[in-house]
Motif scaffolding. Structure first.
Motif, mmCIF file in Angstrom:
data_model
loop_
_atom_site.group_PDB
_atom_site.id
_atom_site.type_symbol
_atom_site.label_atom_id
_atom_site.label_comp_id
_atom_site.label_asym_id
_atom_site.label_seq_id
_atom_site.Cartn_x
_atom_site.Cartn_y
_atom_site.Cartn_z
ATOM 1 N N MET A 38 0.849 -1.193 0.000
ATOM 2 C CA MET A 38 0.000 0.000 0.000
ATOM 3 C C MET A 38 0.884 1.242 0.000
ATOM 4 O O MET A 38 1.909 1.282 0.696
ATOM 5 C CB MET A 38 -0.883 -0.021 1.260
ATOM 6 C CG MET A 38 -2.120 0.814 1.218
ATOM 7 S SD MET A 38 -3.115 0.472 2.734
ATOM 8 C CE MET A 38 -4.698 1.148 2.233
ATOM 9 N N ASP A 42 -1.546 6.289 1.735
ATOM 10 C CA ASP A 42 -2.785 5.540 1.989
ATOM 11 C C ASP A 42 -2.683 4.745 3.291
ATOM 12 O O ASP A 42 -3.650 4.641 4.046
ATOM 13 C CB ASP A 42 -3.096 4.597 0.830
ATOM 14 C CG ASP A 42 -3.385 5.336 -0.463
ATOM 15 O OD1 ASP A 42 -4.038 6.392 -0.398
ATOM 16 O OD2 ASP A 42 -2.945 4.855 -1.532
ATOM 17 N N TRP A 43 -1.498 4.172 3.542
ATOM 18 C CA TRP A 43 -1.294 3.404 4.764
ATOM 19 C C TRP A 43 -1.455 4.279 5.999
ATOM 20 O O TRP A 43 -1.957 3.815 7.029
ATOM 21 C CB TRP A 43 0.079 2.754 4.741
ATOM 22 C CG TRP A 43 0.405 1.939 5.962
ATOM 23 C CD1 TRP A 43 1.286 2.249 6.947
ATOM 24 C CD2 TRP A 43 -0.154 0.674 6.318
ATOM 25 N NE1 TRP A 43 1.316 1.262 7.903
ATOM 26 C CE2 TRP A 43 0.432 0.276 7.539
ATOM 27 C CE3 TRP A 43 -1.093 -0.165 5.720
ATOM 28 C CZ2 TRP A 43 0.111 -0.925 8.177
ATOM 29 C CZ3 TRP A 43 -1.419 -1.362 6.348
ATOM 30 C CH2 TRP A 43 -0.816 -1.727 7.564
ATOM 31 N N GLY A 48 -5.610 2.763 5.575
ATOM 32 C CA GLY A 48 -4.593 1.916 6.203
ATOM 33 C C GLY A 48 -4.995 1.469 7.592
ATOM 34 O O GLY A 48 -4.761 0.315 7.981
ATOM 35 N N HIS A 73 3.729 -4.174 6.539
ATOM 36 C CA HIS A 73 3.432 -3.190 5.491
ATOM 37 C C HIS A 73 4.642 -2.983 4.598
ATOM 38 O O HIS A 73 5.760 -2.781 5.071
ATOM 39 C CB HIS A 73 3.014 -1.850 6.109
ATOM 40 C CG HIS A 73 2.908 -0.745 5.103
ATOM 41 N ND1 HIS A 73 3.639 0.422 5.174
ATOM 42 C CD2 HIS A 73 2.177 -0.658 3.952
ATOM 43 C CE1 HIS A 73 3.346 1.186 4.146
ATOM 44 N NE2 HIS A 73 2.468 0.562 3.391
#
Length: 321
Positions: A38, A42-43, A48, A73
């Protein structure tokens, strides 16, 4: 020379057509890990947070807090070949150019691998898409994890356990080497794997299908505790296994061997002693519909994380045929 050149060309063409595809490499990563690919922005957003909080939610029925998955991640720009062989991958594509979609794939870069990919035009759309499919996503990954365990166990079956269980109960279970039958009665079998740090056990027992509450949490606990008191002694005289009702067991409908089953998860303890741990139990009918089988797995591993040990037991239980 020209004819020789044509021959060489034809030979290369035919050889290329006949060349077998290269097999995919084996998966990497530990059991229970899940890589989330990701973008960093966005995370660090609500999208996220939604992914992490869902996939890393605590597993019910364990004495210590353990996540459903150990989430790792990886930034989209860093998702290179070294990470593409991981066992479980979720890829999030968020941007105006994307149309909302989800795909659940297997064996993309390695085997046996699961890859889940989502596309959405915005964070809000992604959160909606992920939320609507979160149960299927988690279930899909857990099923693949279970399949991997069963594949490993099927390659190392302990026929000294598998045979007697089939003869007595009519059940085929993928029990690997290391497990032994430590107690066997007309109405009860205890299969156990034991090291100095960890004990994993599966109990098998059966009763006539006569009670209305058989497939309820109350009915299952009643039967489990009866067999625990009768056959699972604690360290001291007068002590025995029972269900730890201060942490209410959780029941859900399930299937086993393509048939309906009740699944119960919770904690067990020893009445009169400081011993306990997690359990998972399945209750299901035999093909005649006249008897109920119980497959009860429990773990004793003081000071250890227990999620993966319990999942190994559940994989054996779910292998029943």
């Amino acid at each position: 020379m020209r004819l020789f050149g044509i021959f060489i060309f034809l030979f290369i063409s035919i050889s290329a057509c006949d060349a077998p595809e290269m097999p995919l490499p084996g998966i990497t990563g530990k059991a229970g890990e899940l890589v989330v690919v990701m973008n960093e922005s966005d995370w660090n957003s609500a999208a996220g947070d939604t992914v992490f909080n869902t996939l890393a939610a605590h597993v019910y029925g364990l004495p210590q807090a353990e996540p459903t998955f150990n989430v790792v991640h990886i930034k989209s720009s860093a998702f290179t070949k070294i990470f593409q062989s991981h066992r479980n991958i979720l890829i999030a594509n968020i941007g105006k150019e994307h149309t909302k979609k989800i795909e659940m794939k297997t064996d993309v870069w390695s085997t046996p691998q699961v890859v889940i990919e989502l596309w959405a035009s915005s964070d809000a759309e992604f959160i909606e898409l992920f939320g609507a499919n979160q149960k299927q996503i988690i279930g899909h990954v857990l099923k693949k994890e279970q399949d991997r365990i069963q594949r490993s166990y099927n390659a190392q079956l302990n026929n000294d356990v598998v045979g007697p269980v089939k003869d007595q109960w009519g059940l085929n279970l993928s029990v690997p080497k290391g497990y032994n039958i430590v107690r066997n009665e007309d109405d009860f079998s205890w299969i156990r794997y034991e090291t100095k740090d960890v004990t994993q056990s599966i109990l098998v027992y059966s009763e006539p299908y006569t009670k209305q509450n058989t497939f309820t949490a109350e009915g299952m606990v009643e039967v489990m505790d009866a067999y625990g008191k009768r056959y699972i002694p604690g360290p001291d005289e007068g002590t025995f296994m029972t269900t730890f009702m201060e942490y209410p067991p959780l029941m859900e409908e399930s299937t086993i061997a393509d048939a309906y089953a009740s699944k119960l998860v919770g904690l067990w303890n020893v009445e009169g002693a400081l011993m306990g741990g997690p359990f998972v139990t399945y209750a299901f009918l035999d093909p005649s519909g006249k008897r109920v089988y119980y497959l009860h797995g429990f773990v004793f591993a003081p000071g250890k994380n227990k999620r993966n040990y319990l999942r190994q037991l559940e994989a054996i239980i779910k292998s029943v045929r």
